[in-house]
Scaffold this motif. Structure first.
Motif, PDB file in Angstrom:
ATOM      1  N   ARG A  70      33.896  37.264  56.262  1.00  0.00           N
ATOM      2  CA  ARG A  70      34.291  37.394  55.494  1.00  0.00           C
ATOM      3  C   ARG A  70      34.795  35.914  54.857  1.00  0.00           C
ATOM      4  O   ARG A  70      34.785  36.219  53.145  1.00  0.00           O
ATOM      5  CB  ARG A  70      35.699  37.688  55.451  1.00  0.00           C
ATOM      6  N   LEU A  71      34.131  34.654  55.131  1.00  0.00           N
ATOM      7  CA  LEU A  71      34.395  33.930  54.180  1.00  0.00           C
ATOM      8  C   LEU A  71      32.633  33.543  53.668  1.00  0.00           C
ATOM      9  O   LEU A  71      33.606  33.303  53.143  1.00  0.00           O
ATOM     10  CB  LEU A  71      34.779  32.772  55.360  1.00  0.00           C
ATOM     11  N   SER A  72      32.571  33.975  54.644  1.00  0.00           N
ATOM     12  CA  SER A  72      31.224  34.765  54.293  1.00  0.00           C
ATOM     13  C   SER A  72      31.027  34.551  52.711  1.00  0.00           C
ATOM     14  O   SER A  72      30.437  34.692  51.386  1.00  0.00           O
ATOM     15  CB  SER A  72      29.901  34.629  54.750  1.00  0.00           C
ATOM     16  N   GLU A  73      31.610  35.761  52.055  1.00  0.00           N
ATOM     17  CA  GLU A  73      31.628  37.035  51.435  1.00  0.00           C
ATOM     18  C   GLU A  73      32.723  35.972  50.333  1.00  0.00           C
ATOM     19  O   GLU A  73      32.195  36.113  48.672  1.00  0.00           O
ATOM     20  CB  GLU A  73      32.525  37.892  51.279  1.00  0.00           C
ATOM     21  N   LEU A  74      33.623  35.769  50.565  1.00  0.00           N
ATOM     22  CA  LEU A  74      34.528  34.933  49.434  1.00  0.00           C
ATOM     23  C   LEU A  74      33.978  33.337  49.098  1.00  0.00           C
ATOM     24  O   LEU A  74      33.961  33.047  47.972  1.00  0.00           O
ATOM     25  CB  LEU A  74      36.102  34.654  50.549  1.00  0.00           C
ATOM     26  N   MET A  75      33.178  32.699  49.511  1.00  0.00           N
ATOM     27  CA  MET A  75      32.620  32.242  49.462  1.00  0.00           C
ATOM     28  C   MET A  75      31.520  32.043  47.876  1.00  0.00           C
ATOM     29  O   MET A  75      30.881  31.805  47.128  1.00  0.00           O
ATOM     30  CB  MET A  75      32.062  31.159  50.135  1.00  0.00           C
ATOM     31  N   ASN A  76      31.073  33.405  48.399  1.00  0.00           N
ATOM     32  CA  ASN A  76      30.329  34.192  47.231  1.00  0.00           C
ATOM     33  C   ASN A  76      30.692  34.610  45.819  1.00  0.00           C
ATOM     34  O   ASN A  76      30.443  34.309  45.166  1.00  0.00           O
ATOM     35  CB  ASN A  76      28.574  34.996  47.917  1.00  0.00           C
ATOM     36  N   LEU A  77      31.498  35.308  46.599  1.00  0.00           N
ATOM     37  CA  LEU A  77      32.752  35.678  45.426  1.00  0.00           C
ATOM     38  C   LEU A  77      33.207  34.002  44.363  1.00  0.00           C
ATOM     39  O   LEU A  77      32.524  34.203  43.460  1.00  0.00           O
ATOM     40  CB  LEU A  77      34.427  36.557  46.041  1.00  0.00           C
ATOM     41  N   TRP A  78      33.524  33.096  45.400  1.00  0.00           N
ATOM     42  CA  TRP A  78      33.873  31.551  44.898  1.00  0.00           C
ATOM     43  C   TRP A  78      32.420  31.173  43.763  1.00  0.00           C
ATOM     44  O   TRP A  78      32.998  30.665  42.296  1.00  0.00           O
ATOM     45  CB  TRP A  78      34.358  30.821  45.829  1.00  0.00           C
ATOM     46  N   ARG A  79      31.685  31.738  44.753  1.00  0.00           N
ATOM     47  CA  ARG A  79      30.543  30.747  43.731  1.00  0.00           C
ATOM     48  C   ARG A  79      29.904  31.777  42.038  1.00  0.00           C
ATOM     49  O   ARG A  79      30.181  31.196  41.081  1.00  0.00           O
ATOM     50  CB  ARG A  79      29.279  30.410  44.536  1.00  0.00           C
ATOM     51  N   THR A  80      30.496  32.595  42.827  1.00  0.00           N
ATOM     52  CA  THR A  80      29.482  33.350  41.097  1.00  0.00           C
ATOM     53  C   THR A  80      30.558  33.043  39.568  1.00  0.00           C
ATOM     54  O   THR A  80      30.712  33.041  38.698  1.00  0.00           O
ATOM     55  CB  THR A  80      29.781  34.983  41.635  1.00  0.00           C
ATOM     56  N   ALA A  81      32.328  33.342  40.514  1.00  0.00           N
ATOM     57  CA  ALA A  81      33.468  33.025  39.599  1.00  0.00           C
ATOM     58  C   ALA A  81      33.054  32.599  39.322  1.00  0.00           C
ATOM     59  O   ALA A  81      33.361  31.826  38.099  1.00  0.00           O
ATOM     60  CB  ALA A  81      34.909  32.937  40.419  1.00  0.00           C
ATOM     61  N   ASP A  83      30.609  29.955  38.719  1.00  0.00           N
ATOM     62  CA  ASP A  83      29.011  29.444  37.937  1.00  0.00           C
ATOM     63  C   ASP A  83      29.519  30.701  36.328  1.00  0.00           C
ATOM     64  O   ASP A  83      28.247  29.958  35.692  1.00  0.00           O
ATOM     65  CB  ASP A  83      28.370  29.919  38.348  1.00  0.00           C
ATOM     66  N   SER A  84      30.848  31.823  36.842  1.00  0.00           N
ATOM     67  CA  SER A  84      31.055  31.876  35.747  1.00  0.00           C
ATOM     68  C   SER A  84      32.270  31.195  34.532  1.00  0.00           C
ATOM     69  O   SER A  84      32.742  32.083  33.036  1.00  0.00           O
ATOM     70  CB  SER A  84      30.729  33.536  35.291  1.00  0.00           C
ATOM     71  N   GLY A  85      33.115  31.062  35.409  1.00  0.00           N
ATOM     72  CA  GLY A  85      34.174  30.284  34.178  1.00  0.00           C
ATOM     73  C   GLY A  85      35.207  30.732  35.323  1.00  0.00           C
ATOM     74  O   GLY A  85      35.821  30.478  34.216  1.00  0.00           O
ATOM     75  N   GLN A  86      34.696  31.313  35.487  1.00  0.00           N
ATOM     76  CA  GLN A  86      36.254  32.286  35.837  1.00  0.00           C
ATOM     77  C   GLN A  86      36.889  31.725  37.559  1.00  0.00           C
ATOM     78  O   GLN A  86      36.240  30.798  38.065  1.00  0.00           O
ATOM     79  CB  GLN A  86      35.923  33.698  36.923  1.00  0.00           C
TER      80      GLN A  86
END
Length: 120
Positions: A70-81, A83-86
């Motif tokens: 779950r930590l890995s999933e959330l970190m991936n979501l965080w990086r995506t957000a 990188d898109s200014g979100q």
């Protein structure tokens, strides 16, 4: 002395990288050492001690496989957000912060156990 946690995470391409965390300071590197070097450059000399224990980051009783996933999933979501200014949703950010804090406490507990073994 400041506690430093180094966590394996996945980058945007799914490759393993490492994140070093000490309080509100964070860094990322291709290796655990690179992440640590980047973090120590942010810390004052008196903040970082010389004892360093590196763990193999396998799931254990302190931080299990589901938590790591779950930590890995959330970190991936965080990086995506990021990188898109979100930003992550408030609920996701709270969950991420809690998992990071839990892993930091787990790292501290592992270190405490390790030190007790050395002393005995």
């Amino acid at each position: 002395m400041t506690t430093v946690a180094i966590l394996p995470i996945s980058d945007a391409n799914g490759e393993r990288i490492y994140q070093a965390i000490a309080g509100d300071k964070r860094s990322i590197g291709k290796t655990a050492g690179e992440a640590l070097d980047a973090l120590t450059s942010q810390l004052e000399n008196e903040e970082f001690g010389s004892l360093l224990v590196i763990q193999d980051f396998c799931p254990d009783g302190f931080f299990g496989a589901k938590q790591q996933e779950r930590l890995s999933e959330l970190m991936n979501l965080w990086r995506t957000a990021r990188d898109s200014g979100q930003a992550l949703s408030p609920a996701q950010q709270i969950e991420l912060d809690r998992l990071v804090e839990t892993e930091l406490k787990a790292a501290t507990a592992r270190s405490t156990g390790f030190l007790q073994q050395i002393i005995e």
